[in-house]
Write an enzyme that holds these catalytic residues in place. Structure first.
Site, PDB file in Angstrom:
ATOM      1  N   GLN A 166      23.413  44.689  32.937  1.00 54.43           N
ATOM      2  CA  GLN A 166      24.344  43.887  34.275  1.00 54.43           C
ATOM      3  C   GLN A 166      24.684  44.742  35.857  1.00 54.43           C
ATOM      4  OE1 GLN A 166      27.368  42.557  32.839  1.00 54.43           O
ATOM      5  NE2 GLN A 166      28.043  42.554  34.842  1.00 54.43           N
ATOM      6  N   GLN A 168      26.865  42.015  37.326  1.00 48.80           N
ATOM      7  CA  GLN A 168      27.861  41.937  38.989  1.00 48.80           C
ATOM      8  C   GLN A 168      28.488  43.548  38.984  1.00 48.80           C
ATOM      9  OE1 GLN A 168      31.216  40.152  36.540  1.00 48.80           O
ATOM     10  NE2 GLN A 168      31.724  39.477  39.161  1.00 48.80           N
ATOM     11  N   MET A 297      30.579  39.335  30.096  1.00 51.53           N
ATOM     12  CA  MET A 297      29.835  38.886  31.064  1.00 51.53           C
ATOM     13  C   MET A 297      29.743  37.801  31.488  1.00 51.53           C
ATOM     14  SD  MET A 297      29.452  39.882  34.153  1.00 51.53           S
ATOM     15  CE  MET A 297      29.209  38.732  35.810  1.00 51.53           C
ATOM     16  N   GLU A 298      30.150  36.228  32.390  1.00 45.70           N
ATOM     17  CA  GLU A 298      29.849  35.133  32.011  1.00 45.70           C
ATOM     18  C   GLU A 298      29.078  34.714  32.612  1.00 45.70           C
ATOM     19  OE1 GLU A 298      32.142  37.273  33.824  1.00 45.70           O
ATOM     20  OE2 GLU A 298      32.257  36.031  36.430  1.00 45.70           O
ATOM     21  N   HIS A 322      37.846  33.167  28.236  1.00 41.16           N
ATOM     22  CA  HIS A 322      37.666  33.914  29.796  1.00 41.16           C
ATOM     23  C   HIS A 322      36.002  33.924  30.247  1.00 41.16           C
ATOM     24  CE1 HIS A 322      38.908  36.915  33.379  1.00 41.16           C
ATOM     25  NE2 HIS A 322      37.383  36.865  32.962  1.00 41.16           N
ATOM     26  N   GLU A 323      35.062  34.408  28.967  1.00 38.18           N
ATOM     27  CA  GLU A 323      33.760  33.757  29.836  1.00 38.18           C
ATOM     28  C   GLU A 323      33.316  32.287  29.811  1.00 38.18           C
ATOM     29  OE1 GLU A 323      33.467  36.675  30.980  1.00 38.18           O
ATOM     30  OE2 GLU A 323      34.187  38.804  29.881  1.00 38.18           O
ATOM     31  N   HIS A 326      34.679  31.461  33.199  1.00 37.10           N
ATOM     32  CA  HIS A 326      34.241  31.435  33.845  1.00 37.10           C
ATOM     33  C   HIS A 326      33.172  30.139  34.388  1.00 37.10           C
ATOM     34  CE1 HIS A 326      35.595  35.185  36.351  1.00 37.10           C
ATOM     35  NE2 HIS A 326      35.580  35.450  34.501  1.00 37.10           N
ATOM     36  N   GLU A 345      38.688  35.712  39.009  1.00 38.06           N
ATOM     37  CA  GLU A 345      39.328  36.027  37.857  1.00 38.06           C
ATOM     38  C   GLU A 345      40.269  35.507  37.983  1.00 38.06           C
ATOM     39  OE1 GLU A 345      37.153  37.725  35.497  1.00 38.06           O
ATOM     40  OE2 GLU A 345      35.717  38.246  37.266  1.00 38.06           O
ATOM     41  N   ASP A 404      33.050  47.904  43.398  1.00 39.46           N
ATOM     42  CA  ASP A 404      33.463  47.813  41.840  1.00 39.46           C
ATOM     43  C   ASP A 404      34.930  49.026  41.809  1.00 39.46           C
ATOM     44  OD1 ASP A 404      32.165  47.277  39.635  1.00 39.46           O
ATOM     45  OD2 ASP A 404      31.818  49.487  38.576  1.00 39.46           O
ATOM     46  N   TYR A 412      42.979  39.939  38.143  1.00 35.77           N
ATOM     47  CA  TYR A 412      43.009  39.521  37.067  1.00 35.77           C
ATOM     48  C   TYR A 412      44.575  38.565  37.128  1.00 35.77           C
ATOM     49  CZ  TYR A 412      37.923  41.308  35.588  1.00 35.77           C
ATOM     50  OH  TYR A 412      37.140  41.380  35.486  1.00 35.77           O
TER      51      TYR A 412
HETATM   52  N1  BES Z   1      33.366  38.994  35.182  1.00 38.97           N
HETATM   53  C1  BES Z   1      33.832  40.065  34.612  1.00 38.97           C
HETATM   54  C2  BES Z   1      33.095  41.237  34.347  1.00 38.97           C
HETATM   55  C3  BES Z   1      32.796  42.034  35.106  1.00 38.97           C
HETATM   56  C4  BES Z   1      33.323  42.195  36.541  1.00 38.97           C
HETATM   57  C5  BES Z   1      31.697  43.158  35.689  1.00 38.97           C
HETATM   58  C6  BES Z   1      33.759  42.628  38.132  1.00 38.97           C
HETATM   59  C7  BES Z   1      31.545  43.414  36.784  1.00 38.97           C
HETATM   60  C8  BES Z   1      32.657  43.618  38.501  1.00 38.97           C
HETATM   61  C9  BES Z   1      34.379  39.551  33.298  1.00 38.97           C
HETATM   62  O1  BES Z   1      34.174  38.573  33.355  1.00 38.97           O
HETATM   63  C10 BES Z   1      35.105  39.592  32.898  1.00 38.97           C
HETATM   64  O2  BES Z   1      36.376  39.862  33.160  1.00 38.97           O
HETATM   65  N2  BES Z   1      35.100  40.619  31.547  1.00 38.97           N
HETATM   66  C11 BES Z   1      36.289  41.299  31.326  1.00 38.97           C
HETATM   67  C12 BES Z   1      36.737  40.741  30.264  1.00 38.97           C
HETATM   68  C13 BES Z   1      38.144  39.820  29.737  1.00 38.97           C
HETATM   69  C14 BES Z   1      38.550  38.778  28.980  1.00 38.97           C
HETATM   70  C15 BES Z   1      39.357  40.261  30.555  1.00 38.97           C
HETATM   71  C16 BES Z   1      36.303  42.410  30.315  1.00 38.97           C
HETATM   72  O3  BES Z   1      34.617  43.041  30.313  1.00 38.97           O
HETATM   73  O4  BES Z   1      37.098  43.582  30.232  1.00 38.97           O
HETATM   74 ZN    ZN Z   2      36.257  37.729  34.084  1.00 41.18          ZN
END
Ligand code: BES
Ligand code: ZN
Length: 636
Positions: A166, A168, A297-298, A322-323, A326, A345, A404, A412
């Site tokens: 992972q 990101q 994760m996209e 969602h993914e 991206h 996001e 983070d 979002y």
């Molecule tokens: N790219 C994000 C996950 C992420 C964000 C990882 C920031 C590390 C740092 C991914 O696209 C995401 O937003 N996932 C969400 C799901 C989404 C439907 C809102 C999740 O993991 O909950």
């Molecule tokens: Zn996302």
């Protein structure tokens, strides 16, 4: 104990200057398909100096060693030296560097600087202005933060080990020495060697069968940012779900996964209709073991997904939309630094909702939007109460912090509602044309907040000052909370739920409520609309009628368990313990542990469960929960 060194610098000033330069570059660079001549904004989370020397292509050659739980081998970085520099600056974290050679075969000197909190160790390699590439022989450490090594018992099949990465936001540096900022894009190839019982996949072109020799080669021909570098290895099989889509999963999860994601192909088709061709060829999803710390994760061409979305009724597939979204917002047009995270996001949530509306209809999309607004208001109230009002701005200032920490619901949901506000002001047709143009024109480039606002001005407002006033982008981007022109989403389906919550509060027994035909979204709204304080009789009656504690739906469980903690409904605790020790998705863990530490004997219970669970959590979840249970001043 982690140290508390802070990164102090002129980051903001630099980023201001480079934004200006960037804006000037833009006009003569409109058709450039990569970032070659672009100046990249200063990134406070990377030591890379891509405006001097930039990585253009990477070749990885790594052995995946399950016994030692390390990756070892080499990476060759092909460079573009823009300024004739004799140094290459890279990000690393806990890597063992063995040797660095230049393309002429000569060994070269390098330095590894002291660790800086959150960022890891800067690596500076001596090069010459003529150097075309450097090859770094290295190994990862057992603690590599991006990687999670799972024992066979932690997988669904129970027979083979599993590995996933992972990267990101800034964890790629813990498994690849690179320029680990999202503004730098490069193509890559890779050779990965492992146990022949396993299949290896990357965010690249993948095969669909295991190789008898355990050697896999990969190619990613489009430039991508380091946070999209991804690797997984496990006992995986493949099933196609359409023309250019499919799913990988452990054999005993494959059938259920393919069924759950049956709409994937039509999601791709809908997305293309909206904002232009899918640029990555194939779109697959790999279903990972439950310790995966995110929902999804996209990773380009290969979304990584939690198995907790396999609900058995397709009710949680908006995560796939969602993914997939991206693939445009994020992977194609990428936030230049993590301060611009909302460009990834916020756009993606807006886009996801448009895909869902196309496939599942208005009612469905309205429910998601209304639930989204509920979550956003809570996040804003929470951050404001904690004195973190600045984190409710779309444009963030994450300098000196772990990115983070700042990556919340605001990016979002506030991002989505900002775009909805624009859509409402100009009409859907015009906004869609604008977005399509935005993705096409900026494909394979990085975008920052300031340039997006300029783009909006140039391509949408086009001198219409009244329109710009009406949208009031500055209030959204640089101001706190929700601006006055924020939409007030409405859902007639959820109105029905509200009526039932009122009846319940008024004394109607759960068994007498009208819940016929309710979907996951109705139930989530119901759970969120219930009063905080419920009697044990009410909790027991709700559970008896609706079977929440035994639900197989992770979203419902997460909301229900929050009531259980709040109202000390101990009957649910064994199931909650099972949930917390089997699921590593941070979005579920955080609210539960947060509530536990607020109740009388919850902290002790939480600490006990955390000790049991932590060996199975990925670093990002472990780190968040650790801070929650044992706060240090740097994160308070
Ligand atoms: N790219 C994000 C996950 C992420 C964000 C990882 C920031 C590390 C740092 C991914 O696209 C995401 O937003 N996932 C969400 C799901 C989404 C439907 C809102 C999740 O993991 O909950
Ligand atoms: Zn996302």
């Amino acid at each position: 104990m982690r140290n508390t060194i802070r990164i102090i610098g002129l980051g903001l000033l630099f980023s201001f200057i480079s934004c200006k330069e960037h804006a000037e570059d833009k006009d003569d660079d409109q058709t450039n398909q990569n970032t070659e001549t672009m100046t990249i904004a200063n990134d406070v989370h990377s030591f890379g100096k891509p405006n001097e020397v930039a990585i253009k292509h990477m070749h990885l050659d790594l052995a995946i060693d399950f016994k030692e739980e390390i990756l070892q081998g080499s990476v060759r970085l092909d460079l573009e030296n823009k300024t004739g520099s004799d140094k290459l600056h890279l990000d690393t974290k806990d890597l063992t560097i063995k040797k660095v050679t230049l393309d002429d075969g000569s060994e070269t000197k390098y330095q590894i600087k002291d660790e800086v909190e959150h960022l890891g160790q800067e690596m500076i390699v001596d090069i010459t202005p003529e150097t075309k590439s450097v090859t770094i022989e290295y190994a990862t450490s057992e603690e590599a933060e991006a990687l999670q090594w799972l024992s066979p018992e932690q997988t669904s099949g129970g027979e083979y080990p599993f590995l996933f990465s992972q990267s990101q936001a800034i964890l790629a540096r813990s498994w690849i020495p690179c320029q680990d900022g999202p503004g730098v894009k490069f193509t890559y190839t890779a050779k990965m060697t492992t146990d022949p019982n396993l299949m290896v996949l990357m965010s690249a072109e993948n095969g669909t069968e295991k190789n008898a020799d355990g050697i896999y080669t990969f190619k990613m021909e489009q430039p991508v940012s380091s946070y999209l570098m991804a690797l997984t290895a496990g006992d995986l099989e493949y099933r196609s779900t359409g023309r250019n889509s499919g799913v990988y999963a452990e054999p005993n999860m494959l059938e259920a996964s393919a069924w759950e994601f049956a709409d994937m192909q039509s999601m791709i088709d809908s997305a293309e209709e909206l904002y232009g061709p899918y640029q990555w060829g194939q779109y697959d999803v790999v279903v990972l073991p439950p310790s995966f710390p995110f929902g999804g994760m996209e990773n380009p061409r290969l979304t990584f997904a939690t198995p907790t979305i396999i609900a058995g009724d397709r009710s949680l597939v908006s995560l796939i939309a969602h993914e997939l979204a991206h693939s445009w917002s994020g992977n194609l047009v990428t936030n230049e630094t993590w301060n611009d995270f909302w460009l990834n996001e916020g756009f993606t949530v807006y886009f996801e909702q448009r895909i869902m509306e196309k496939i599942y209809g208005q009612d469905y999309a309205d429910m998601e939007t209304k639930l989204g607004m509920g979550g956003l208001k809570e996040t804003i109230a929470d951050l404001t109460a904690k004195g973190k009002k600045e984190d409710t701005h779309l444009y963030l200032n994450l300098e000196g912090r772990n990115p983070d920490d700042g990556l919340t619901d605001v990016a979002y949901e506030k991002g989505r509602f900002f775009l909805q506000t624009i859509e409402k002001a100009v009409g859907r047709e015009k906004f869609d044309a604008f977005l399509k143009g935005y993705f096409t024109e900026n494909a394979f480039k990085a975008m920052n907040t300031e340039r997006f606002l300029e783009y909006l001005d140039e391509h949408l407002y086009q001198g219409d000052a009244a329109l710009a006033d009406q949208i009031n982008a500055d209030a959204w981007v640089y101001g706190p909370g929700l601006p006055d022109n924020a939409p007030d989403p409405h859902s007639s389906e959820l109105d029905k739920v509200e009526a039932q919550v009122e009846a319940f509060v008024g004394g109607t027994a759960p068994a007498d409520l009208d819940t016929a035909g309710w979907t996951t979204h109705h139930w989530l709204y119901f759970l969120r609309a219930l009063p905080e304080a419920l009697t044990s009789e009410q909790m027991a009656a709700l559970d008896a009628s609706f079977g929440f504690t035994d639900s197989g739906n992770s979203e419902i469980l997460c909301d229900w368990f929050q009531h259980c903690i709040q109202n000390e409904y101990k009957e649910a605790y064994p199931k909650m313990e099972h949930f917390l020790t089997h699921v590593g998705r941070r979005k579920f863990l955080t609210p539960l542990y947060k509530r536990l530490v607020k109740t009388e004997d919850g902290t002790e219970w939480a600490k006990r469960v955390f000790e049991l669970a932590r060996p199975g959590y990925h670093f990002v979840s472990e780190n968040t929960i650790q801070e929650l249970l044992y706060p240090t001043d740097s994160n308070e």
